[in-house]
Design a protein around this motif. Structure first.
Motif, PDB file in Angstrom:
ATOM      1  N   ALA A 149      22.966 -11.302  34.160  1.00 11.00           N
ATOM      2  CA  ALA A 149      23.331 -10.099  33.505  1.00 11.00           C
ATOM      3  C   ALA A 149      22.447  -8.841  34.383  1.00 11.00           C
ATOM      4  CB  ALA A 149      22.783 -10.315  32.158  1.00 11.00           C
ATOM      5  N   ILE A 150      21.261  -9.335  34.598  1.00 13.52           N
ATOM      6  CA  ILE A 150      20.492  -8.412  35.159  1.00 13.52           C
ATOM      7  C   ILE A 150      20.998  -7.837  36.553  1.00 13.52           C
ATOM      8  CG2 ILE A 150      18.223  -7.896  36.440  1.00 13.52           C
ATOM      9  CD1 ILE A 150      17.041  -9.849  34.280  1.00 13.52           C
ATOM     10  N   THR A 151      21.675  -8.913  37.324  1.00  9.88           N
ATOM     11  CA  THR A 151      22.238  -8.646  38.562  1.00  9.88           C
ATOM     12  C   THR A 151      23.393  -7.757  38.540  1.00  9.88           C
ATOM     13  OG1 THR A 151      21.294 -10.675  39.735  1.00  9.88           O
ATOM     14  CG2 THR A 151      23.125  -9.587  40.760  1.00  9.88           C
ATOM     15  N   VAL A 152      24.081  -7.843  37.569  1.00  4.39           N
ATOM     16  CA  VAL A 152      25.310  -7.375  37.129  1.00  4.39           C
ATOM     17  C   VAL A 152      25.113  -5.873  36.984  1.00  4.39           C
ATOM     18  CG1 VAL A 152      27.352  -6.998  35.555  1.00  4.39           C
ATOM     19  CG2 VAL A 152      26.898  -9.249  36.534  1.00  4.39           C
ATOM     20  N   LEU A 153      24.067  -5.736  35.992  1.00  6.50           N
ATOM     21  CA  LEU A 153      23.453  -4.278  35.928  1.00  6.50           C
ATOM     22  C   LEU A 153      23.006  -3.496  37.088  1.00  6.50           C
ATOM     23  CD1 LEU A 153      21.808  -5.116  32.251  1.00  6.50           C
ATOM     24  CD2 LEU A 153      24.032  -3.912  32.688  1.00  6.50           C
TER      25      LEU A 153
END
Length: 147
Positions: free
Chosen positions: A120-124
């Motif tokens: 999720a952090i990488t996607v953001l």
């Protein structure tokens, strides 16, 4: 250029060959008396840090794209490039590839389903990077219109 890990001697030679072959290919295609991209210099400062120079008269955008495509392939197939001239774009490509592989494994049900907050952090982060690049493109387009 900073690599994600130290390169073996063979990997260093492979990286050096990529730069030399790129230069030789464009040099011969330009018919400029072998001086267009004359004698690239690749130096490994440490096993995970290299410096390369390409002597050039004019390196067209398409040729820069070709060089970066070759570097991206090396980064994905041999060893990750963490930074290039201080830019972490290659490491972001590596994260994108990891995300793609994870997502495909979840879709194919080849691994146990899992919740991954790091994804999720990488996607953001990727969304922020895309927005930054879109703004940069708009900025360049506006500059070219006024020039």
């Amino acid at each position: 250029m900073l690599f994600a890990r130290p390169l073996t001697v063979e990997e260093q030679q492979e990286f050096t060959q990529i730069i030399k072959i790129f230069c030789k290919t464009f040099d011969s295609s330009q018919s400029l008396d072998n001086n267009f991209l004359a004698k690239p210099n690749v130096t490994f400062i440490t096993p995970n840090q290299a410096h390369y120079t390409v002597n050039q008269r004019i390196l067209a955008v398409s040729q820069k794209d070709e060089l970066f495509a070759r570097l991206a392939a090396f980064s994905q197939e041999v060893v990750g490039i963490a930074e290039h001239d201080g830019n972490p774009v290659f490491s972001k490509l590596g994260k994108l590839k990891q995300l793609q592989e994870w997502a495909q494994s979840q879709i194919d049900n080849t691994v146990q389903p899992e919740v991954r907050p790091d994804i999720a952090i990488t996607v953001l982060q990727l969304i922020d990077e895309v927005a930054r690049l879109q703004n940069k493109i708009k900025e360049l387009e506006n500059k070219s219109k006024t020039a």
